[in-house]
Write a protein that holds these residues in place. Structure first.
Motif, PDB file in Angstrom:
ATOM      1  N   ASP A   1       0.807  -1.218   0.000  1.00 59.81           N
ATOM      2  CA  ASP A   1       0.000   0.000   0.000  1.00 59.81           C
ATOM      3  C   ASP A   1       0.845   1.277   0.000  1.00 59.81           C
ATOM      4  O   ASP A   1       0.299   2.379   0.030  1.00 59.81           O
ATOM      5  CB  ASP A   1      -0.981   0.015   1.184  1.00 59.81           C
ATOM      6  CG  ASP A   1      -0.360  -0.422   2.482  1.00 59.81           C
ATOM      7  OD1 ASP A   1       0.873  -0.616   2.515  1.00 59.81           O
ATOM      8  OD2 ASP A   1      -1.095  -0.588   3.474  1.00 59.81           O
TER       9      ASP A   1
ATOM     10  N   TYR B   1       0.201   0.499  -5.158  1.00 58.00           N
ATOM     11  CA  TYR B   1      -0.807   1.308  -4.466  1.00 58.00           C
ATOM     12  C   TYR B   1      -1.930   1.679  -5.440  1.00 58.00           C
ATOM     13  O   TYR B   1      -1.687   2.074  -6.580  1.00 58.00           O
ATOM     14  CB  TYR B   1      -0.197   2.589  -3.906  1.00 58.00           C
ATOM     15  CG  TYR B   1      -1.248   3.575  -3.446  1.00 58.00           C
ATOM     16  CD1 TYR B   1      -1.986   3.339  -2.287  1.00 58.00           C
ATOM     17  CD2 TYR B   1      -1.548   4.713  -4.204  1.00 58.00           C
ATOM     18  CE1 TYR B   1      -2.971   4.221  -1.882  1.00 58.00           C
ATOM     19  CE2 TYR B   1      -2.530   5.598  -3.803  1.00 58.00           C
ATOM     20  CZ  TYR B   1      -3.248   5.346  -2.638  1.00 58.00           C
ATOM     21  OH  TYR B   1      -4.238   6.207  -2.239  1.00 58.00           O
TER      22      TYR B   1
ATOM     23  N   CYS C   1      -6.755  -4.529  -3.834  1.00 54.21           N
ATOM     24  CA  CYS C   1      -5.342  -4.295  -3.495  1.00 54.21           C
ATOM     25  C   CYS C   1      -4.548  -5.601  -3.531  1.00 54.21           C
ATOM     26  O   CYS C   1      -3.400  -5.642  -4.012  1.00 54.21           O
ATOM     27  CB  CYS C   1      -5.224  -3.671  -2.104  1.00 54.21           C
ATOM     28  SG  CYS C   1      -5.801  -1.960  -1.997  1.00 54.21           S
TER      29      CYS C   1
END
Length: 961
Positions: free
Chosen positions: A123, A129, A145
């Protein structure tokens, strides 16, 4: 670099608020592969030498996990075959948010080099990201993600293979569409090499035996219905506690109600497990009943519904509405929060196939249904099992095997079970903790002397149990003019344990030292507990001293506190100190000091009792161990000496004096100890017992109760008063630690001691609460500096909650250790012992045997049968057999033996010797012939073991000597 996102929000009055969020993006985050030439080299445990072998994939691969796999299947992930695991920071953060205990266990795995785990900070990586979309759910965003990170790894390292393990079917499907190989953990584990152990460890949240399975329990209300009911006052939230005597009965403690709510039967308990936070619905008052007076044990098989139906029938037939004993009655309608944990126990014998029944060591926990392919081996072992789910069609909760502890009956294994079952932290102290200890040789410097009051010239001594090495306290008393100077000197542990260090955090977590038979689990490392902090005779030590100027009528004229240096002249046992006091030929300074202390202690105790302090009782036993074999040789109730009371009085006085001082200086954050006033209903068994004896037990105040207990004496039954005090002890609530600013001053009261203010200052080697109090007192005296956490009442209260829990578990663990060693002592023995009836039940008598501090059950009929010899009088609480009437507190002689038919729950079997009842009692051992064999708890003869035959007429070691 940073990425920014702007949010515009319109307020009620037409203005606009602009929020800008920044997110730090980096381009130097490594993938963790040592062979990668694109990333900067970092420390990583990922290894090309470890191979994940799963026949679904004919190639070596690295594993990427989603959050739910970690939360549900950590027991599988701990196994050696699974390694080379990439933990995404997105997943790690979500695990921490959802379960801190699992997060901590996961970090243990990550830090283990042999497991080959690596954290990838996806992240904050510039290529992995991604921003959350407007209106996108957090769960969907996290899944996106994870998939993004998987795709990046595949592109970044095209020569390596990656498998995403996820239990979310939608996420799996999307991943496969995006070219990511995704799999559920169930087929993955099933196709691994040597998968039997791994399959056993799989958590199965939902198991469907049969679509047409009949419901055994009512459905739970959904969360909306539960919250609405609580808000409207039609439902109540509380903590469920299961009965240890009746598996179909329990209680729910509701804060808004004075009495606990009684719940009975399948529908009443409705799959609640001890410790769960539940919601109950109260019945109409006309349907409230009294607690059951029968003892019911669960003896059914995996899905033996007939057994539970028969037990419920017995329960209904005995349900009563006795005046004065009716309790609020209701049923569990929902579960707010499960308190499930890992449980120790064994497999129940006699079952075949993959489904087995696990019997927890804790009697308040139901049996657990597990699936295993290694039953033959596991039946010889003590196990750890955890609960996964409890469907309403299943008689028992479903769980899975975690690990084997060792062979059943092995003493080391049993001690491990006691520690695990009572959640006692007992691992070795880490290197980080040990690095906080002072280096040896440790010496007192001139600088230390300058900062402390030097008391090394005083005639100070300690008085403790024999064999004590963690000596917390020492005393002195001397004449100063017309008055006496009395000092309580406590080990200055806080000097060595500084706030916020690894040593401090470990001591805070452990909370207390745990004392088992022949073993001690220290709160702090041995270098402190048995050496540098222990106030050993003849050695210079740092102390925290509380010193009073007292007149000879024990009135305190002045009190002072300071850090000091002392040199105890002698470390004495209670018996040695008593002999010194009694020996009139001894007139040295130590003897004079002890006599003055003893004189003052008697005055202080008399004054305390006149103020309403309670003298309660509980049988404390001492187990004599063979120094070579570590087998129990004998059991006896601890001998009492006046010097025990002497030390106790001055420890109480020091704790009270310190409580007054720290509350004065820290009114919001002082760590204090309170003993709540028990609700009047708690005293019902005591009042009823007194009434049957023609005694009036008054409970309007602690002083009334103390006087009632003092007056409850009958010359023909010398043990009666002790038994009443034992019953009174069981009516009490637990004394607890708290932060002063969290309660009103009237709630600070300590009921048992009858004092308005109390704390713990006198045992910092074995109690963390005392360390907090020392730090507060040190600031008060100007001997140390304060720090933020010390002045934070919410943090102090949080620490207090942990200390209360750890203290309670330590007590239970100590009792369990005594019980286990008592069982070891009685294996193969038959003994006739004097006992007293504590309770008269409908189908049994509960008997106290003072010599061993034992309480056990004498059944009046075989299981499943009603007695045709005894007649139970519910009103008088008596059992009549012909011309013999048995009341509570009557003396009896009983035959004591150990039934080991159930290895998990070995129990004492009592048979009545006297008074003699034709057709029920057994003859005394000295009158037994060879045809008299020991019986099991149903009254049937069972085959004697070799040890029993050998010991049939053999006295215990104590009698022999």
């Amino acid at each position: 670099m940073f990425t920014t996102k702007t949010f515009i929000k319109k307020t009620r009055i037409g203005h606009f608020l602009k929020h800008v969020r920044e997110h730090y993006i980096r381009d130097d985050i490594s993938c963790g592969f040592k062979s990668c030439e694109k990333c900067q080299p970092v420390e990583s445990f990922l290894s090309p030498d470890h191979h994940n072998k799963c026949s679904l994939f004919n190639y070596n691969h690295y594993i990427i996990l989603d959050t739910n796999v970690i939360l549900d299947q950590l027991d599988v992930l701990e196994e050696a075959p699974i390694g080379n695991v990439i933990i995404l920071h997105t997943v790690l953060t979500e695990v921490k948010h959802r379960s801190l205990p699992i997060y901590k266990k996961l970090f243990t795995l990550i830090e283990n080099p042999s497991k080959h785990y690596y954290i990838f900070t996806n992240d904050h990586h510039k290529d992995t990201y991604i921003e959350q979309l407007d209106g996108e759910l957090v769960n969907d965003y996290n899944d996106r993600c994870i998939r993004k990170a998987c795709s990046w790894y595949m592109e970044h390292l095209p020569n390596e293979k990656f498998i995403l393990l996820t239990e979310d079917a939608d996420n799996r499907n999307i991943a496969n569409e995006e070219g990511i190989t995704a799999c559920s953990i169930f087929p993955y584990v099933k196709h691994m090499n040597d998968n039997a152990v791994l399959e056993d460890k799989l958590s199965r949240k939902e198991i469907y035996l049969d679509k047409d399975a009949k419901d055994l329990f009512p459905p739970h209300l959904n969360n909306v219905e539960l919250l609405t009911g609580i808000k409207e006052g039609t439902l109540y939230q509380g903590t469920f506690r299961a009965s240890r005597d009746n598996f179909l009965e329990g209680y729910v403690s509701v804060e808004a109600l004075e009495d606990q709510v009684l719940v009975q039967g399948r529908a009443g308990l409705n799959r609640a497990v001890d410790g769960d936070v539940v919601v109950v619905e109260l019945f109409d008052k006309s349907d409230w009943i009294s607690p059951s007076e029968i003892i019911l044990e669960d003896e059914g098989g995996v899905e033996d519904v007939k057994d539970i139906e028969q037990k419920e029938k017995e329960l209904k037939e005995t349900a009563t509405k006795k005046k004065g004993e009716i309790k609020p009655t209701g049923k569990v309608v929902g579960i707010i929060r499960r308190k499930w944990r890992q449980y120790c126990g064994i497999l129940q014998g006699g079952l075949e196939g993959v489904y087995q029944l696990f019997v927890p060591a804790d009697r308040s926990i139901p049996k657990i249904r597990i699936e295993t392919r290694q039953a033959e081996f596991l039946k010889t072992q003590k196990l750890i099992v955890t609960i996964d789910s409890w469907p309403r069609y299943s008689r028992y909760p479903h769980g899975h095997f975690v690990r084997a502890l060792g062979k059943i009956g092995d003493q080391t294994t049993e001690n491990e079970v006691i520690l695990l079952e009572h959640d006692v932290p007992h691992s070795q102290f880490s290197e980080e903790v040990l690095s906080c200890l002072p280096k040896l040789p440790w010496i007192i410097t001139d600088d230390d002397v300058q900062k402390r009051v030097d008391l090394r010239d005083l005639d100070i001594c300690s008085v403790d149990p024999p064999g004590c090495t963690d000596i917390d306290d020492a005393l002195h008393c001397r004449e100063v003019g017309d008055h006496l100077e009395v000092g309580v000197h406590i080990a200055d542990v806080s000097h060595f344990i500084r706030p916020g260090t690894a040593l401090d955090l470990e001591a805070q977590s452990r909370g207390t030292t745990v004392y088992l038979v022949n073993n001690r689990i220290d709160m702090v490392p041995d270098l402190l507990s048995s050496n540098l902090c222990s106030l050993r005779g003849g050695e210079e030590r740092f102390a925290f001293s509380c010193i009073w100027e007292i007149d000879k009528n024990a009135n305190i004229l002045n009190t002072r506190f300071h850090k000091s240096i002392i040199k105890s002249k002698v470390a004495m046992t209670y018996e040695e100190a008593q002999m010194t006091i009694d020996d009139k030929s001894k007139n040295d300074n130590i003897a004079k000091s002890l006599r003055y202390l003893n004189m003052l202690a008697k005055i202080l105790k008399k004054r305390r009792l006149e103020n309403g302090a309670l003298v309660l009782a509980s049988p404390e036993v001492k187990i004599m161990m063979d120094s070579e074999t570590m087998e129990p040789l004998d059991i006896e109730v601890k001998k009492m000496f006046q010097t025990m009371s002497m030390v106790e009085e001055f420890m109480l006085l020091a704790n009270i004096s310190v409580a007054e001082k720290i509350l004065q200086d820290f009114p919001e954050c002082a760590c204090l100890r309170r003993h709540p006033v028990p609700p009047s209903s708690n005293f019902d068994p005591l009042i009823k017992a007194g009434r049957h004896l023609g005694l009036e037990i008054k409970i309007d105040s602690g002083k009334d109760l103390a006087k009632s207990l003092d007056d409850a004496v009958k010359p023909d039954n010398p043990y009666l008063n002790t038994m009443l005090r034992i019953l009174a002890t069981r009516c009490m609530l637990q004394a607890v630690y708290f932060a002063s600013g969290t309660l009103q001053k009237e709630d600070y009261f300590h009921y048992g001691l009858a004092v308005p203010l109390y704390t713990h200052f006198t045992s910092p080697i074995r109690r963390y609460a005392d360390i907090i109090v020392h730090r507060l007192l040190a600031v008060s005296c100007g001997a140390d500096a304060t720090y933020a956490v010390l002045l934070d009442k919410s943090k102090t209260n949080e620490i207090c909650q942990n200390l209360n829990y750890r203290n309670r578990m330590a007590q239970y663990a100590g009792r369990a250790s005594i019980a286990f060693n008592t069982h070891l002592f009685f294996k193969g023995k038959l003994q006739d012992e004097q006992g007293y009836i504590l309770y008269v039940r409908k189908n049994a008598l509960q008997v106290l045997i003072p010599r061993y501090g034992l309480e056990s059950t004498l059944y009046l009929a075989r299981k499943g049968e009603s007695s045709n010899i005894f007649e139970y009088n519910e009103e008088d609480q008596t059992q009549r057999a012909k011309d013999v009437v048995l009341h509570a507190f009557d003396p009896v002689k009983v035959r004591l033996s150990l039934n080991s038919d159930n290895i998990q729950h070995e129990k004492f079997v009592l048979q009545l010797v006297s008074p003699f009842i034709e057709g029920f009692s057994v003859p005394p051992i000295e009158e037994m012939d060879t045809s008299c064999e020991p019986t099991n708890d149903s009254g049937k003869k069972r085959k004697s073991t070799g040890d029993e035959k050998k010991n049939k007429n053999k006295k215990s070691p104590k009698n022999k000597n």
